[in-house]
Structures are given as structure tokens and as C-alpha cells.
Design a protein around this motif. Structure first.
Motif, PDB file in Angstrom:
ATOM      1  N   ILE A 293       0.829  -1.140   0.027  1.00  0.00           N
ATOM      2  CA  ILE A 293       0.013  -0.123   0.100  1.00  0.00           C
ATOM      3  C   ILE A 293       0.865   1.259  -0.042  1.00  0.00           C
ATOM      4  CG2 ILE A 293      -1.721   1.302   1.055  1.00  0.00           C
ATOM      5  CD1 ILE A 293      -2.416  -1.396   2.882  1.00  0.00           C
ATOM      6  N   VAL A 294       0.654   1.952  -1.160  1.00  0.00           N
ATOM      7  CA  VAL A 294       1.518   3.230  -1.085  1.00  0.00           C
ATOM      8  C   VAL A 294       0.671   4.511  -0.571  1.00  0.00           C
ATOM      9  CG1 VAL A 294       2.837   4.783  -2.414  1.00  0.00           C
ATOM     10  CG2 VAL A 294       2.681   2.504  -3.005  1.00  0.00           C
ATOM     11  N   LEU A 295       1.242   5.049   0.522  1.00  0.00           N
ATOM     12  CA  LEU A 295       0.436   6.204   1.139  1.00  0.00           C
ATOM     13  C   LEU A 295       0.713   7.327   0.467  1.00  0.00           C
ATOM     14  CD1 LEU A 295       1.243   5.655   4.947  1.00  0.00           C
ATOM     15  CD2 LEU A 295      -0.372   4.721   3.745  1.00  0.00           C
ATOM     16  N   LEU A 296      -0.538   8.245   0.422  1.00  0.00           N
ATOM     17  CA  LEU A 296      -0.611   9.516  -0.426  1.00  0.00           C
ATOM     18  C   LEU A 296      -0.894  10.687   0.748  1.00  0.00           C
ATOM     19  CD1 LEU A 296      -2.269   8.526  -3.558  1.00  0.00           C
ATOM     20  CD2 LEU A 296       0.248   8.628  -3.243  1.00  0.00           C
ATOM     21  N   ALA A 297      -1.383  11.777   0.299  1.00  0.00           N
ATOM     22  CA  ALA A 297      -1.347  12.969   1.083  1.00  0.00           C
ATOM     23  C   ALA A 297      -2.528  13.023   2.176  1.00  0.00           C
ATOM     24  CB  ALA A 297      -1.867  14.223   0.133  1.00  0.00           C
ATOM     25  N   ASP A 298      -3.334  12.450   2.201  1.00  0.00           N
ATOM     26  CA  ASP A 298      -4.372  12.224   3.315  1.00  0.00           C
ATOM     27  C   ASP A 298      -4.109  10.961   4.194  1.00  0.00           C
ATOM     28  OD1 ASP A 298      -5.720  14.344   2.317  1.00  0.00           O
ATOM     29  OD2 ASP A 298      -7.525  13.451   1.727  1.00  0.00           O
ATOM     30  N   ALA A 299      -3.017  10.355   3.845  1.00  0.00           N
ATOM     31  CA  ALA A 299      -2.591   9.028   4.855  1.00  0.00           C
ATOM     32  C   ALA A 299      -2.591   9.543   6.294  1.00  0.00           C
ATOM     33  CB  ALA A 299      -1.456   8.375   4.331  1.00  0.00           C
ATOM     34  N   GLN A 300      -2.894   8.373   7.068  1.00  0.00           N
ATOM     35  CA  GLN A 300      -2.690   8.535   8.522  1.00  0.00           C
ATOM     36  C   GLN A 300      -1.311   8.977   8.724  1.00  0.00           C
ATOM     37  OE1 GLN A 300      -2.902   5.586   6.582  1.00  0.00           O
ATOM     38  NE2 GLN A 300      -1.363   4.366   7.610  1.00  0.00           N
ATOM     39  N   THR A 301      -0.938   9.499  10.129  1.00  0.00           N
ATOM     40  CA  THR A 301       0.336  10.013  10.434  1.00  0.00           C
ATOM     41  C   THR A 301       0.967   8.772  11.142  1.00  0.00           C
ATOM     42  OG1 THR A 301      -0.364  10.645  12.658  1.00  0.00           O
ATOM     43  CG2 THR A 301      -0.517  12.335  10.423  1.00  0.00           C
ATOM     44  N   ALA A 302       0.608   7.630  11.556  1.00  0.00           N
ATOM     45  CA  ALA A 302       1.287   6.641  12.321  1.00  0.00           C
ATOM     46  C   ALA A 302       0.317   5.192  11.720  1.00  0.00           C
ATOM     47  CB  ALA A 302       1.279   6.727  13.720  1.00  0.00           C
TER      48      ALA A 302
END
Length: 366
Positions: free
Chosen positions: A254-263
Motif C-alpha cells: 500500500i503506497v500512502l498519499l497526501a491524506d494518509a494517517q500519520t502513524a
């Protein structure tokens, strides 16, 4: 409230108000949000005469329909979008990568994307109130966007965006849009590289992955060969950033983008470099990608090169000719390739030497 407004008649697949993001608050659990491709934001804003980081409308695919209310409005569209403008009931096609002025009651329609999935619409003098230093919409926490009961919501039919009336100066265009990089998405290994086997890295770098239907502003789920963990499939939750590639227990990244969680508690096998994050976010479900590894130092060099390329594009913005045709840009581009000589025995690219060799031999005088 401004007397001139932009009305959202249809938001399309998903449209939201964004800017460069809400920086400096990840430590307390607030994601950056912001545009997925900052280059598109900067180009659109320069085309319309705003500051590079001014708020914009980010949208996906097609269906966005906007109307000027109360006076003329100037807009600009960055992205490979198929556009249509409606004036007095008459519709006409419009090229992207330029600014335009909508008169009171006139409509701009983004019909579809001809490349990628992201377009950015800049509005001259868009008037919005920042929250924690940014107007970026983060719907999961109700932050950003418009004020009042509409705060933190993606654009919906009937929303009115306050702006300023268009100035009297002319329109602008980007003569040569950015070239699409078809190369692999480059990553820096880690930060939990030791949680994966050597075979997992060989798989990540040697196999193709496909963007799944679960792709949004939070991240892209990829489908392909499973990545093998070298031990525990979860870690004590630690910090994440956009670009981090998490690998849950099923081995599908899963590649995280701008709205992703912080942890998060999934180990991260690698992190996409900033220079490639925008083009990764623009991939559609079903598109195939490959990864390649670089060092952190190489990633920094590529980031500087990408910034230099963006600044060169912005410096190339010029006034739009009265007839809408930029002859200098057309003459500078290679519009025709693969020309062959019809008289040649074998088809090959036409050059002066090939033309002379292929010409028929004149008859001997009698």
C-alpha cells in the motif's frame, strides 16, 4: 461574501479544495492533505496570475462542471483534461494548460481526462479561510475547504466559492506541457527494510504491480506478487509519511498519499521519492507500474532536478495569442515523424541523403 462567485454545478468523481498542505502538525496526528501533484497546482496558479501556492480545485477523471455567477471569473486548468466551455447555449472545445475567462452565467465542463487521472483548476483570487495554516480539505477530520457547516467537505452540487472579478489583462498558456515520465517509480529502501527478506526486495524491484480499485487520496493498494516478511507482520505503530510503502500481512503493498494517517503498524519496505510521488498518484486503477531503488542522496538530487524542471516550465508561461494559436510553440515541436519516401525501394525515414538516393534516375538524352 464576494459578489463574484464560482458555482459548482457538478463535482464529478471527486473534487476538493486544496493547497500545498497543512505542514507542521503530523506530530499531533494531523495529516498534510494538500494537492497530490504540487507541480499541477503551481502551473495552474501561475497561468491564472495567483501565487504558486494559492488554493485550487483538485479533481479526478471527469464530470466537474463550474459556472461564473455575478461577473467574469478567470480560471486555469492544468492536467491532460478534455474541456468544454458553454456560452449562450453554444458549446465549444477548449485546450487545457491555459487560462480562460468565464462571463457571468458561462460554464466550464471537464469532460474527461486524456492522460492520468488528476486535473487542477485555479481560480483567480479565490477567497478562503485557512485552518491550521492551510485551506486543504481533509474530509476525515472535517478540516479545510469552505467555512461554516460546509467545512471539511469535498465539493458538492450547489456550493459557491467566493472569488474576485477577472482582471482586464489577457489569458496565458503553457506552450509545451510537462512530458510524462514512463520510467519506474523510484524508491529508497526502508525504514523497516530489516522486516523483509531478500526475496521480498527482489520481488518488489523485479515484478510488475497493478493499481487496484482501492485508490484514493489516502493511498494506492497495489496487486501483484506477495512481499515476504522476514518476521513479525506488524510493528509497534510509528510515524508514516506520504510515499511510504506499507506491507500488511497479505504481502500486498500500500503506497500512502497526501491524506494518509500519520502513524501505522505495518512495516514499510520502502518510500517513494518526492520527485515521483505526483506521477504515482496520477495512475489509474488497472495501470501497471514497476519500482527501482535509489539512495537517499540520489533521491535528493532527483528532487532538485524536478524542481529545476518545474521552474523552467513556469518561466515558459506566456500570453495567449488573440487567435489562441502559439506559432512559436508549434514550430519548436517535432509535429511529424516517421516520414517515408514513396519512391524508395525500402521504406525508411526521409532525409536529404535518402531523398537523393531514392529519386528516379533521369533518362539518358537521345
Amino acid at each position: 461574501m464576494s459578489a463574484v462567485q464560482l458555482e459548482v454545478l457538478a463535482p464529478g468523481a471527486y473534487a476538493s479544495l486544496q493547497d500545498g498542505g497543512r505542514r507542521g502538525y503530523r506530530r499531533i496526528g494531523v495529516p498534510w492533505a494538500g494537492v497530490l501533484d504540487t507541480r499541477l497546482m503551481r502551473i495552474a496558479n501561475v497561468l491564472v496570475g495567483n501565487a504558486e501556492g494559492a488554493p485550487v480545485i483538485e479533481c479526478f477523471d471527469g464530470g466537474l462542471l463550474l459556472a461564473a455567477r455575478g461577473g467574469p471569473l478567470r480560471l486555469a486548468v492544468a492536467g491532460d483534461a478534455v474541456l468544454e466551455i458553454e456560452r449562450g447555449g453554444e458549446r465549444s472545445a477548449l485546450a487545457p494548460w491555459r487560462s480562460l475567462t468565464l462571463g457571468d452565467g458561462e460554464l466550464l465542463r471537464l469532460r474527461r481526462m486524456s492522460g492520468g487521472r488528476i486535473a487542477v483548476v485555479a481560480v483567480e483570487g479565490l477567497v478562503l479561510t485557512p485552518v491550521l495554516g492551510s485551506v486543504s480539505t481533509y474530509a476525515r477530520a472535517g478540516l479545510g475547504g469552505l467555512d461554516g457547516p460546509l467545512a471539511g467537505r469535498a465539493l458538492t452540487t450547489g456550493m459557491l466559492l467566493p472569488a474576485q472579478a477577472a482582471r482586464a489583462d489577457g489569458e496565458r498558456m503553457l506552450p509545451l506541457p510537462p512530458q510524462v515520465d514512463e520510467g519506474p517509480i523510484r524508491v529508497v529502501p526502508g525504514p523497516q527494510a530489516d522486516h523483509f527478506s531478500a526475496a521480498a526486495f527482489a520481488t518488489l524491484l523485479g515484478e510488475e504491480y497493478r493499481v487496484s480499485a482501492e485508490a484514493d487520496r489516502m493511498g494506492l493498494r497495489l496487486e501483484g506478487p506477495a512481499l515476504e516478511h522476514a518476521g513479525a507482520r506488524e510493528i509497534v505503530s510509528d510515524a508514516t509519511v506520504p510515499g511510504a510503502i506499507q506491507v500488511p500481512g497479505n504481502g500486498q503493498p500500500i503506497v500512502l498519499l497526501a491524506d494518509a494517517q500519520t502513524a501505522g503498524g505495518y512495516p514499510k519496505i520502502a518510500t517513494v521519492i518526492g520527485a515521483d510521488l505526483g506521477r504515482l498518484a496520477a495512475l489509474r486503477p488497472g495501470q501497471v507500474l514497476r519500482f527501482a531503488t535509489v539512495t537517499a542522496g540520489e533521491g535528493e538530487h532527483l528532487a532538485r532536478a524536478a524542481e529545476a524542471g518545474t521552474r523552467a516550465l513556469l518561466a515558459g508561461v506566456r500570453p495567449l495569442a488573440a487567435d489562441g494559436i502559439d506559432l512559436a510553440a508549434l514550430q519548436a515541436a517535432n509535429l511529424v515523424s516517421g516520414v517515408v519516401h514513396a519512391l524508395a525501394a525500402e521504406y525508411r525515414p526521409l532525409t536529404a541523403a535518402a531523398d537523393q538516393a531514392a529519386a528516379p534516375t533521369p533518362p539518358e538524352p537521345r
